[in-house]
Design a protein around this motif. Sequence first.
Motif, short mmCIF file in Angstrom:
data_model
loop_
_atom_site.label_atom_id
_atom_site.label_comp_id
_atom_site.label_asym_id
_atom_site.label_seq_id
_atom_site.Cartn_x
_atom_site.Cartn_y
_atom_site.Cartn_z
N ARG A 1 54.20 118.22 48.23
CA ARG A 1 53.11 117.31 48.61
C ARG A 1 51.84 117.54 47.80
O ARG A 1 50.71 117.27 48.27
N THR B 1 58.62 119.03 43.50
CA THR B 1 57.26 118.51 43.41
C THR B 1 56.95 117.61 44.59
O THR B 1 55.87 117.70 45.19
N ILE B 2 57.88 116.73 44.91
CA ILE B 2 57.64 115.80 46.01
C ILE B 2 57.52 116.58 47.33
O ILE B 2 56.63 116.31 48.15
N THR B 3 58.42 117.56 47.54
CA THR B 3 58.37 118.35 48.77
C THR B 3 57.07 119.13 48.89
O THR B 3 56.54 119.34 49.98
N ILE C 1 56.57 109.62 41.52
CA ILE C 1 57.94 110.09 41.43
C ILE C 1 57.94 111.46 40.76
O ILE C 1 57.08 111.75 39.92
N ALA D 1 61.42 111.34 45.39
CA ALA D 1 62.06 112.33 44.52
C ALA D 1 63.17 111.65 43.71
O ALA D 1 63.97 110.88 44.26
N SER E 1 55.84 108.52 47.97
CA SER E 1 56.42 109.55 47.11
C SER E 1 57.94 109.45 47.13
O SER E 1 58.54 109.35 48.19
N TYR F 1 50.75 115.96 45.18
CA TYR F 1 50.04 114.71 44.87
C TYR F 1 49.38 114.12 46.11
O TYR F 1 48.31 113.52 46.03
N ASP F 2 50.03 114.31 47.28
CA ASP F 2 49.39 113.85 48.53
C ASP F 2 48.04 114.55 48.70
O ASP F 2 47.03 113.92 49.03
N SER G 1 62.51 116.98 43.25
CA SER G 1 62.49 117.24 44.69
C SER G 1 61.43 118.29 45.03
O SER G 1 60.71 118.16 46.03
#
Lengths: 314, 314
Positions: A124, A120-122, A115, A141, A139, A126-127, A118
């Motif tokens: 990617r 950070t998640i966008t 988590i 946000a 993932s 961590y992917d 937005s």
Amino acid sequence: MSDAPIGVFDSGVGGLTVARAILDQLPHEPLLYFGDTAHAPYGPRPIAEIRRLALAAMDTLVADGVKLLVIACNTASAACLRDARERYDVPVVEVVLPAARRAVAASRSGRVGVIGTSATITSRAYDDAVAAAGVTLTSVACPAFVDFVERGTTAGRQLLGLTEAYLAPLQEAGVDTLILGCTHYPLLTGVISLVMGEGVTLVSSAEETAKDTYRVLARGGLFRDPDLPAPAHRFLATGDPRSFTRVGRRFLGPELGAVLPGQPVGGGTRDADTSGAQQPLPVSMAVNTREADEGGEMAAVLATATATAEAVRR
Amino acid sequence: MSDAPIGVFDSGVGGLTVARAILDQLPHEPLLYFGDTAHAPYGPRPIAEIRRLALAAMDTLVADGVKLLVIACNTASAACLRDARERYDVPVVEVVLPAARRAVAASRSGRVGVIGTSATITSRAYDDAVAAAGVTLTSVACPAFVDFVERGTTAGRQLLGLTEAYLAPLQEAGVDTLILGCTHYPLLTGVISLVMGEGVTLVSSAEETAKDTYRVLARGGLFRDPDLPAPAHRFLATGDPRSFTRVGRRFLGPELGAVLPGQPVGGGTRDADTSGAQQPLPVSMAVNTREADEGGEMAAVLATATATAEAVRR
């Protein structure tokens, strides 16, 4: 050995959870913290602009002679870790890779969640960090979490409902390990753990980044001489220093002032089984007025966490 | 809802890591901390004496009207958790069971380790806590760690050598999860992680106890009204308040005073790629004299962490 400070950069106050985890592990190391609060949050900005702002801020830290640079900001890590490594001679530690490695090692099922904001998640990020590890990453946000943390609201029906809604996809995915991919989130582990259940391992990027900082200093022989006096820490903010201080105190840790002489009810040496548990506290109390005094002090241009004398310079 | 404080009991300062973890999760809750430093450490004392001292101290907290009691002391938890549950009407949370549950959930291999003081390891409290879970527990007493933490020494060749010697049986046992079974040890995760390697999950009894406290308050509807002013915390010590304060500051968290206006080198709006990274910091600095002022204040009978006014009483 190196007596230079550790530089910690964040777009705002969130990196203070990283700073605190570093100070916990390394109380003899001076920190120089730079919060680019005038431009926070970085999330909504284009990546080129984030890179430009972050490198300018980190240039300041490197110019001040830091021995190690910590990018304590998920968004900036994703935008310019490689630029920073190329640009500076000092080692660079950031927040994404240490947490990703720890989560991969911790997961039993190979189902990991992350988590974050937005941005950070966008990104990617961590992917990318877990791509080679063969785990399945879910993932999510959680954009509203930062506001709750900065307001100091970490309980209540509203937050609980929001947390349940945010985390539902992670529960459906059956993750057994959840990365807190935002430096604000270590202050929400109570409600996150309540919703996810005790079976899920929470990985704090702040704590893992502090461990990585410890490792890099240990391997490079870069610890400060422990016989030197307690270090002074400096905190820089490009925006309003008052709001930085107000929120930052919560992130860096509560303050311990003086201590009251305690006395067990009825004395501690007789058998407690016979004590009357309803006696009043045999102590005297007074109102503490320090906070009021500090209001004026807040306008001062510099605070150090200890009394180490430093030469005045401009 | 309940506006009463959370009572936190420890034989000394170690429980402050638990207090801090609770304040991180629950910044709206007032704490009343009791450190029985006049009788610390409890470890070498007979169990009956530990029980007597601990119950007398907890009587004080209950007499003050706490809504929940946290036994933030591994030794006291082992000695009198059941007595406390029977003796008090308020819920009792302690440090052993939350960490044990988390470790069992986290372990992939079923090989779990625990480190603690000699008294905690000898009590076999963690063995009892995981007995029904089918894991193999390897227990190691690390008696010298507490001194290192209280001196603020968390790095260096001496500590590294000691840590390697202490943790060797855990590495030989192949544990994948290690319980930090002493409230001092969260301040040593840097060196412990360095020695055990990144693959081992460290479980902090302080962090897990804070999560348990959150759960118990949530389930009991015992959160404080979040619209009330910031809470005041009180810290009681039966021994020398000065040494409690000195060590306690490190445990509770570093203090953030005022903040320096930061300015990126050469300004943050132009392209950072062209910035000269060697310019001096364009800021002014001054010596902070607060620490010196606090010396006198330390003799005061009470400190609250915030400015909440409280009636003077005796």
